[in-house]
Write a protein that holds these residues in place. Structure first.
Motif, PDB file in Angstrom:
ATOM      1  N   ASP A 129      10.841   3.431 -13.214  1.00 35.52           N
ATOM      2  CA  ASP A 129      11.983   3.796 -12.379  1.00 35.52           C
ATOM      3  C   ASP A 129      12.032   3.474 -11.090  1.00 35.52           C
ATOM      4  N   ASP A 130      11.074   3.079 -10.352  1.00 35.17           N
ATOM      5  CA  ASP A 130      10.646   2.657  -9.064  1.00 35.17           C
ATOM      6  C   ASP A 130      11.610   1.588  -8.878  1.00 35.17           C
ATOM      7  N   VAL A 131      12.400   1.486  -7.984  1.00 34.85           N
ATOM      8  CA  VAL A 131      13.329   0.199  -7.990  1.00 34.85           C
ATOM      9  C   VAL A 131      12.603  -0.952  -7.090  1.00 34.85           C
ATOM     10  N   ARG A 132      11.451  -0.548  -6.744  1.00 38.10           N
ATOM     11  CA  ARG A 132      10.569  -1.578  -5.896  1.00 38.10           C
ATOM     12  C   ARG A 132       9.631  -2.469  -6.821  1.00 38.10           C
ATOM     13  N   LEU A 133       9.588  -1.841  -8.030  1.00 34.62           N
ATOM     14  CA  LEU A 133       8.875  -2.614  -9.181  1.00 34.62           C
ATOM     15  C   LEU A 133       9.643  -3.581  -9.936  1.00 34.62           C
ATOM     16  N   VAL A 134       8.948  -4.701 -10.286  1.00 34.44           N
ATOM     17  CA  VAL A 134       9.597  -5.767 -11.588  1.00 34.44           C
ATOM     18  C   VAL A 134       9.485  -4.901 -12.699  1.00 34.44           C
ATOM     19  N   PRO A 135      10.703  -4.834 -13.381  1.00 35.80           N
ATOM     20  CA  PRO A 135      10.773  -4.091 -14.666  1.00 35.80           C
ATOM     21  C   PRO A 135      10.091  -4.479 -15.723  1.00 35.80           C
ATOM     22  N   GLY A 136       9.304  -3.669 -16.572  1.00 37.07           N
ATOM     23  CA  GLY A 136       8.586  -4.073 -17.740  1.00 37.07           C
ATOM     24  C   GLY A 136       7.082  -4.298 -17.317  1.00 37.07           C
ATOM     25  N   ALA A 184       0.937  -1.069  -0.160  1.00 37.83           N
ATOM     26  CA  ALA A 184      -0.052   0.112  -0.186  1.00 37.83           C
ATOM     27  C   ALA A 184       0.693   1.331  -0.047  1.00 37.83           C
ATOM     28  N   CYS A 185       1.990   1.247   0.624  1.00 35.68           N
ATOM     29  CA  CYS A 185       2.908   2.333   0.917  1.00 35.68           C
ATOM     30  C   CYS A 185       3.391   2.580  -0.904  1.00 35.68           C
ATOM     31  N   ILE A 186       3.788   1.299  -1.551  1.00 36.55           N
ATOM     32  CA  ILE A 186       4.364   1.594  -2.747  1.00 36.55           C
ATOM     33  C   ILE A 186       3.281   2.331  -3.538  1.00 36.55           C
ATOM     34  N   ALA A 187       1.928   1.971  -3.684  1.00 40.38           N
ATOM     35  CA  ALA A 187       0.981   2.058  -4.312  1.00 40.38           C
ATOM     36  C   ALA A 187       0.895   3.519  -4.153  1.00 40.38           C
ATOM     37  N   VAL A 239      -3.572   2.331 -12.762  1.00 37.45           N
ATOM     38  CA  VAL A 239      -2.083   2.147 -12.969  1.00 37.45           C
ATOM     39  C   VAL A 239      -1.715   0.501 -12.356  1.00 37.45           C
ATOM     40  N   THR A 240      -1.376  -0.413 -12.958  1.00 35.06           N
ATOM     41  CA  THR A 240      -0.901  -1.539 -12.446  1.00 35.06           C
ATOM     42  C   THR A 240       0.411  -1.967 -12.554  1.00 35.06           C
ATOM     43  N   ALA A 241       1.067  -2.591 -11.815  1.00 36.85           N
ATOM     44  CA  ALA A 241       2.677  -2.992 -11.787  1.00 36.85           C
ATOM     45  C   ALA A 241       2.445  -4.175 -10.866  1.00 36.85           C
ATOM     46  N   LYS A 242       3.760  -4.924 -10.773  1.00 35.30           N
ATOM     47  CA  LYS A 242       4.036  -5.950 -10.018  1.00 35.30           C
ATOM     48  C   LYS A 242       5.285  -5.606  -8.942  1.00 35.30           C
ATOM     49  N   THR A 243       5.207  -5.419  -7.695  1.00 27.52           N
ATOM     50  CA  THR A 243       6.359  -5.469  -6.777  1.00 27.52           C
ATOM     51  C   THR A 243       7.204  -6.480  -6.849  1.00 27.52           C
ATOM     52  N   ILE A 244       8.515  -6.250  -6.344  1.00 29.43           N
ATOM     53  CA  ILE A 244       9.585  -7.347  -6.310  1.00 29.43           C
ATOM     54  C   ILE A 244       9.136  -8.410  -5.239  1.00 29.43           C
ATOM     55  N   LYS A 245       8.609  -7.682  -4.089  1.00 28.56           N
ATOM     56  CA  LYS A 245       8.555  -8.479  -2.821  1.00 28.56           C
ATOM     57  C   LYS A 245       6.912  -8.828  -2.316  1.00 28.56           C
ATOM     58  N   PHE A 246       6.078  -7.840  -2.780  1.00 25.88           N
ATOM     59  CA  PHE A 246       4.697  -7.995  -1.964  1.00 25.88           C
ATOM     60  C   PHE A 246       3.567  -8.096  -3.250  1.00 25.88           C
ATOM     61  N   GLY A 247       3.867  -8.397  -4.461  1.00 24.39           N
ATOM     62  CA  GLY A 247       2.910  -8.709  -5.383  1.00 24.39           C
ATOM     63  C   GLY A 247       2.463  -7.691  -6.185  1.00 24.39           C
TER      64      GLY A 247
END
Length: 105
Positions: A70-77, A29-32, A91-99
């Protein structure tokens, strides 16, 4: 223990609980919330909503997607911005650690 911690902001103000204390947000939620604020601060969202030319709209969306990427907490692409209705974007994206995350603007 949370990796990312922030205070929840609703309607440009801190959200308060029943005892009038700020409500924390953690991890996904913080990343979003950070992504939503980053997009608003660029001013590109106002340009996108005001633009009538489809090619210029697509260009603006592409610029926003690159900024989100550019956010390093997200999976590139994985960042995508789609129009839900005129003036509203998802806006949708996948985080590296939190889905997966979703942010409506």
């Amino acid at each position: 223990m949370s990796e990312y911690l922030d205070l929840l902001i609703v309607g440009n103000d801190f959200a308060l609980d029943a005892s009038r204390q700020p409500v924390p947000v953690e991890d996904r939620a913080c990343i979003a919330q950070d992504i939503a604020h980053m997009i608003r601060e660029t001013g590109l969202l106002v340009t996108l909503v005001a633009e009538r030319n489809r090619l210029k709209q697509r260009d603006c969306i592409q610029q926003l997607e690159l900024l989100v990427e550019d956010d390093v907490r997200l999976v590139p692409g994985t960042a995508r911005i789609t129009q839900l209705e005129p003036g509203q974007y998802l806006v949708t994206a996948k985080t590296i650690k939190f889905g997966d995350i979703e942010v409506t603007l």
